[in-house]
Design an enzyme around this catalytic site. Structure first.
Site, PDB file in Angstrom:
ATOM      1  N   ASP A  82       3.481 -10.364 -47.568  1.00  5.52           N
ATOM      2  CA  ASP A  82       3.352  -8.952 -47.927  1.00  5.52           C
ATOM      3  C   ASP A  82       2.484  -8.295 -46.856  1.00  5.52           C
ATOM      4  O   ASP A  82       1.362  -8.748 -46.595  1.00  5.52           O
ATOM      5  CB  ASP A  82       2.698  -8.845 -49.319  1.00  5.52           C
ATOM      6  CG  ASP A  82       2.790  -7.452 -49.904  1.00  5.52           C
ATOM      7  OD1 ASP A  82       2.833  -6.469 -49.132  1.00  5.52           O
ATOM      8  OD2 ASP A  82       2.786  -7.338 -51.151  1.00  5.52           O
ATOM      9  N   ASP A  93       4.117  -0.233 -46.978  1.00  3.69           N
ATOM     10  CA  ASP A  93       3.797  -1.471 -47.696  1.00  3.69           C
ATOM     11  C   ASP A  93       5.134  -2.157 -47.970  1.00  3.69           C
ATOM     12  O   ASP A  93       6.015  -1.565 -48.600  1.00  3.69           O
ATOM     13  CB  ASP A  93       3.076  -1.051 -49.000  1.00  3.69           C
ATOM     14  CG  ASP A  93       2.622  -2.215 -49.862  1.00  3.69           C
ATOM     15  OD1 ASP A  93       2.788  -3.372 -49.466  1.00  3.69           O
ATOM     16  OD2 ASP A  93       2.100  -1.922 -50.973  1.00  3.69           O
ATOM     17  N   HIS A 153       3.642   1.316 -56.951  1.00  5.04           N
ATOM     18  CA  HIS A 153       2.526   2.263 -57.013  1.00  5.04           C
ATOM     19  C   HIS A 153       2.750   3.451 -56.099  1.00  5.04           C
ATOM     20  O   HIS A 153       3.475   3.353 -55.106  1.00  5.04           O
ATOM     21  CB  HIS A 153       1.239   1.544 -56.589  1.00  5.04           C
ATOM     22  CG  HIS A 153       1.423   0.695 -55.365  1.00  5.04           C
ATOM     23  ND1 HIS A 153       1.182   1.144 -54.108  1.00  5.04           N
ATOM     24  CD2 HIS A 153       1.894  -0.577 -55.204  1.00  5.04           C
ATOM     25  CE1 HIS A 153       1.462   0.196 -53.226  1.00  5.04           C
ATOM     26  NE2 HIS A 153       1.911  -0.870 -53.861  1.00  5.04           N
ATOM     27  N   HIS A 161      -3.180   2.088 -53.871  1.00  2.00           N
ATOM     28  CA  HIS A 161      -2.805   2.311 -55.273  1.00  2.00           C
ATOM     29  C   HIS A 161      -3.349   3.674 -55.690  1.00  2.00           C
ATOM     30  O   HIS A 161      -4.507   3.813 -56.047  1.00  2.00           O
ATOM     31  CB  HIS A 161      -3.327   1.181 -56.167  1.00  2.00           C
ATOM     32  CG  HIS A 161      -2.625  -0.119 -55.902  1.00  2.00           C
ATOM     33  ND1 HIS A 161      -1.590  -0.570 -56.687  1.00  2.00           N
ATOM     34  CD2 HIS A 161      -2.780  -1.031 -54.926  1.00  2.00           C
ATOM     35  CE1 HIS A 161      -1.143  -1.721 -56.192  1.00  2.00           C
ATOM     36  NE2 HIS A 161      -1.851  -2.037 -55.125  1.00  2.00           N
ATOM     37  N   GLU A 186       8.075  -2.783 -55.998  1.00  2.00           N
ATOM     38  CA  GLU A 186       7.968  -4.205 -55.678  1.00  2.00           C
ATOM     39  C   GLU A 186       8.246  -5.113 -56.867  1.00  2.00           C
ATOM     40  O   GLU A 186       7.331  -5.563 -57.541  1.00  2.00           O
ATOM     41  CB  GLU A 186       6.604  -4.532 -55.053  1.00  2.00           C
ATOM     42  CG  GLU A 186       5.393  -3.965 -55.759  1.00  2.00           C
ATOM     43  CD  GLU A 186       4.108  -4.244 -54.961  1.00  2.00           C
ATOM     44  OE1 GLU A 186       3.920  -5.364 -54.492  1.00  2.00           O
ATOM     45  OE2 GLU A 186       3.303  -3.302 -54.817  1.00  2.00           O
ATOM     46  N   GLU A 281       9.733  -5.865 -51.507  1.00  2.00           N
ATOM     47  CA  GLU A 281       9.049  -4.561 -51.607  1.00  2.00           C
ATOM     48  C   GLU A 281       9.468  -3.606 -50.499  1.00  2.00           C
ATOM     49  O   GLU A 281       9.631  -4.007 -49.344  1.00  2.00           O
ATOM     50  CB  GLU A 281       7.517  -4.764 -51.528  1.00  2.00           C
ATOM     51  CG  GLU A 281       6.729  -3.461 -51.623  1.00  2.00           C
ATOM     52  CD  GLU A 281       5.216  -3.664 -51.677  1.00  2.00           C
ATOM     53  OE1 GLU A 281       4.744  -4.723 -51.221  1.00  2.00           O
ATOM     54  OE2 GLU A 281       4.520  -2.752 -52.168  1.00  2.00           O
TER      55      GLU A 281
HETATM   56 MN    MN Z   1       2.738  -5.049 -50.708  1.00  2.00          MN
HETATM   57 MN    MN Z   2       2.517  -2.704 -52.880  1.00  2.00          MN
END
Ligand code: MN
Ligand code: MN
Length: 298
Positions: A82, A93, A153, A161, A186, A281
């Site tokens: 990630d 992200d 998020h 977040h 995600e 994600e």
């Molecule tokens: Mn992530």
């Molecule tokens: Mn994330």
């Protein structure tokens, strides 16, 4: 315009994720994985939005390599890589699960399928709860379980977040996606034997600033300034400060700052039945007609 930075960060994150997907990591240490992936982000002119996570098997998220971490990727492992890139605080992200054991191909594929189905329904005004329903339905149809207490998020400048959650299951209420805002989706998936939840593990190796209040410890305050200058309020790893402080000293200072609540430490998240977890994600920005997936592959 912030959209340009989101798009640029997204393109970089996507390129690096595809390198991570194609690389054969077997026999490499998680330290090597993190350092390699982070260097690919920086090479392209972005900063890391957070330490690369290399969460293996039943660890769903929030593990990053310790300095010289010896844990090595085995051919039976399922590794969630990630990664985050940021340009002027605007974040992309994205994550990929790498897996070398065909037994778990289905698990990896269903995370990607759930993410794909979620992305194809996005436009301004879509309800987050409906995205959750799509993710849950996709996963259950294949005989797997979504992780109910992990979610996507909203994103904001220097904030990963930013207050809104995009669930991986159907739930009552929730909000509707706003035009031009950035979000991450995600899906996390486990097997039928999984509990479908994560719990906090013992290990904590990702940190972030809580407050910039002085601590009366000069060296600790210098560390706070260093983190603020390099990461703002975004997460960091011990690996990132051992370039400035020797490891033992860095750990002492971190402990002091955690006790004073100037820094918070995030625990790893582990599947409650210790079953393997896969993740996919993307970061996206909804519009009137559909969506810009900033981290889509070229
Ligand atoms: Mn992530
Ligand atoms: Mn994330």
């Amino acid at each position: 315009m912030q959209t340009e930075q989101y798009i640029k960060a997204g393109r970089i994150a996507a390129e690096v994720r595809e390198i991570a997907r194609k690389t054969d990591w077997i026999g490499k240490s998680v330290f090597d994985v993190c350092e390699k992936v982070e260097s690919e982000i920086k090479k392209r002119g972005a900063k890391c939005a957070f330490p690369v996570n290399t969460s293996i098997n039943e660890v769903a998220a929030h593990y990053t390599a310790e300095p010289n971490d010896p844990i090595t990727i085995k051919d039976t492992d399922l590794v969630k890589i990630d990664l985050g890139a940021q340009i002027d605080g605007y974040i992309a992200d994205t994550a990929v699960t790498v897996c070398y054991d065909v037994q778990f191909d289905g698990l990896v594929q269903v995370a990607e399928e759930a993410l794909g189905n979620a992305m194809s329904m996005i436009k301004t005004g879509v309800k987050a709860s409906d995205i959750g329903r799509t993710i849950e339905t996709t996963i259950k149809k294949r005989g797997y379980k979504p992780i109910a207490n992990l979610s996507g998020h909203s994103l904001d400048k220097y904030t990963i977040h930013a207050g809104r959650s995009i669930p991986n299951i159907w739930s009552i209420g929730g909000f509707s996606l706003s035009e031009g805002s950035a979000y991450a989706c995600e899906p996390f998936v486990t097997t039928e034997q999984g509990g479908g939840f994560v719990r906090n593990g013992k290990i904590k190796n990702i940190f972030a600033l809580n407050s910039r209040k002085k601590t009366k410890n000069e060296e600790a305050d210098r560390l706070l300034d260093f983190v603020w200058e390099n990461c703002n309020m975004l997460p960091f790893a011990l690996r990132w400060i051992t370039k400035e402080w020797e490891e033992k000293k860095a750990r002492e200072l971190l402990d002091i700052l955690i006790k004073k609540k100037a820094i918070q430490a995030y625990p790893v998240l582990v599947e409650v039945n210790e079953q393997r977890v896969a993740q996919a994600e993307h970061t996206f920005i909804p519009n009137e007609n559909g969506v810009t997936v900033t981290t889509s592959a070229m």
